[in-house]
Design an enzyme around this catalytic site. Structure first.
Site, PDB file in Angstrom:
ATOM      1  CG  ASP A  66      48.816  36.273  44.986  1.00  0.00           C
ATOM      2  OD1 ASP A  66      48.027  35.617  44.769  1.00  0.00           O
ATOM      3  OD2 ASP A  66      49.781  37.036  43.982  1.00  0.00           O
TER       4      ASP A  66
ATOM      5  CG  HIS B  29      47.553  34.388  41.593  1.00  0.00           C
ATOM      6  ND1 HIS B  29      47.931  35.606  41.971  1.00  0.00           N
ATOM      7  CD2 HIS B  29      47.078  34.731  40.122  1.00  0.00           C
ATOM      8  CE1 HIS B  29      48.128  36.314  41.170  1.00  0.00           C
ATOM      9  NE2 HIS B  29      47.549  36.043  39.964  1.00  0.00           N
TER      10      HIS B  29
ATOM     11  CB  SER C  62      49.437  37.425  37.747  1.00  0.00           C
ATOM     12  OG  SER C  62      48.148  38.142  38.100  1.00  0.00           O
TER      13      SER C  62
END
Length: 491
Positions: free
Chosen positions: A164, A210, A432
């Site tokens: 990520d 994220h 996600s």
């Protein structure tokens, strides 16, 4: 996240929070000749003289991935691919695809940010998703993913590799479970123009947020709790500070995670590759990307790693292949760029991956409005959150209720995300946010059953999933909504 070609402008979604939509395209003939990145997949092993072969064709090797017989190459030679056509040891070669993280645009009409008490010792009551997955925390009494010693240090029984944007490794909810990682971003970023990128291979600082949010859903242990609050987490940073990442570092990160002997890989990423498209009348294909994705996943599974991926956020039925290609043409095609071939979602559509759709808080028959779905595509669902039933019924941005999203960790050094006033925490939604819940469950299963292989881990997750949607396997939820408590209490 969107898959894109270098130099092409992308319009970010105004709805999805750091979502993972995607596309694939080729620069037109009117684009000035510049250096381009290419992927090459060889039939078997890399030839001993691959460096000289590439140099002769006018290219420079950027990355070799011998485990999957792949190369990433840069060349300014417009005839570079033509130079390689006679090499029968090459299975496929094409311009490399790249991914791009989206930032949700706040817009002028929004739901109200959620006020969190910064002095609160716990936000547990706000974590509807984790409470549901753990049966209000009862699963923690069975397995947390590790044990604490007398020195209060955690001995991790299983490790999840997070491919990520990096992790805020010093976050108080994550620090005890963070066990290092690797940065795949080169100095200056992938395409230059990102001077903040030093190229330090050990720097996994999350510049986007994220990856830190994903990490908290897996192994948070502080004000927020993850599915496995004592699981180890290892960061594989593949997005640069601009939010870009080509295919090569992602598949290389899969190989690295497998070699590091992680138990589970989470990839809250996704993109579409098309196997036949035309740019200014010339035929192209993304076959090399697909082949290297397939080989990387196979490598991980053979090394006893369970691979979990998000399904994507385009509200598409993956079983309807024509609709996928139509989507690419409608959103990214033009008179010079026409998609005609089979569209493959990577990595969610690759065999060996547990692909996760996004469920929500308020319905057991409807997925989150953005989630992709499809028979033979979705394995299970997990809570990724949405904006609540009022927004689902009206689409009115003023009726977005952010408490229906997933609350998790956020880098302390980044500005607060607009869904909350709290430093270090944020509400996000997307597949996600669903994928790491399943990765966390897989980690708990490995902690409880260290002898299980990926097929057995997947089978237990599917067997114990809550049967939402139509009875039995269906296109929305697959085998159902995954659940940590039912998986750990299965007989």
């Amino acid at each position: 996240m969107k898959k894109k070609k270098k130099g092409m402008a992308i319009v970010a979604s105004s709805i999805l929070a750091i979502s993972l939509s995607s596309f694939s395209l080729h620069a037109s003939a009117t684009t000035p000749t510049v250096s381009k990145n290419y992927l090459i997949a060889y039939n078997k092993s890399l030839p001993a003289d691959y460096q000289s072969i590439i140099k002769k064709a006018g290219g420079e090797v950027l990355r070799a991935i011998p485990e999957i017989s792949g190369l990433e190459v840069r060349s300014s030679n417009p005839a570079f691919l033509e130079q390689l056509k006679s090499d029968t040891t090459i299975s496929a070669a094409n311009i490399e695809r790249a991914y791009k993280l989206d930032d949700e645009q706040q817009g002028q009409s929004n739901g109200q940010p959620v006020t969190l008490d910064p002095n609160a010792s716990s936000y547990w009551d706000l974590q509807w998703d984790i409470k549901h997955l753990t049966n209000d925390g009862k699963s923690y009494g069975i397995e947390t993913g590790g044990t604490k010693g007398s020195d209060n240090k955690v001995s991790h029984k299983a490790v999840v590799g997070i491919i990520d944007s990096g992790i805020d490794s010093g976050h108080p909810d994550l620090a005890a479970n963070f066990i290092g990682g690797q940065n795949f971003v080169p100095a200056g970023g992938y395409y230059g123009g990102v001077p903040s990128e030093s190229g330090n291979s050990s720097d996994v600082t999350d510049t986007n947020g994220h990856g830190t949010h994903v990490a908290g859903s897996i192994a948070g242990n502080g004000k927020i709790k993850g599915v496995g609050p004592d699981l180890g987490i290892r960061a594989y940073r593949i997005f640069d500070a601009s939010g870009s990442a080509p295919t090569s570092p992602i598949v290389a990160a899969i190989i690295a995670a497998a070699n590091d002997k992680v138990d589970v890989i989470n990839m809250s990423i996704g993109g579409f590759d098309n196997l036949k498209y035309y740019s200014d009348g010339t035929r192209y294909s993304d076959l090399a990307d697909v082949l290297l994705w397939k080989r990387a996943v196979e490598y991980a599974v053979k090394h006893n790693v369970t691979v979990v991926s998000a399904a994507g956020n385009e509200s598409l039925n993956y079983a309807d292949k024509k609709s996928l290609t139509d989507y690419l043409n409608a959103n990214y095609g033009d008179s010079n760029l026409v998609f005609k071939g089979v569209t493959v979602e990577t990595p969610g559509g690759i065999p060996g991956v547990i692909t996760v759709s996004s469920s929500n808080k308020w319905s057991t028959t409807q997925l989150a409005f953005y989630s992709n779905y499809g028979n033979s595509f979705i394995d299970v669902a997990a809570p990724g959150g949405d904006n609540g039933p009022d927004y689902a019924a009206t689409g009115d941005l003023m009726k977005r209720d952010f408490t229906y999203r997933a609350l998790s960790t956020w880098p302390r050094y980044l500005a607060n995300y607009f869904t909350t006033n709290a430093n270090g925490y944020a509400y996000l939604h997307g597949t996600s946010m669903a994928s790491p819940k399943v990765a966390g469950i897989a980690g708990l299963i490995k902690a409880e059953h260290p002898d299980y292989n990926p097929a057995q881990v997947k089978a237990l997750i599917e067997k114990t999933a809550l049967d939402y949607g139509k009875p039995g396997h269906d296109a929305l939820y697959g085998d159902g909504e995954a659940n940590a408590y039912t998986a750990l209490t299965a007989k």
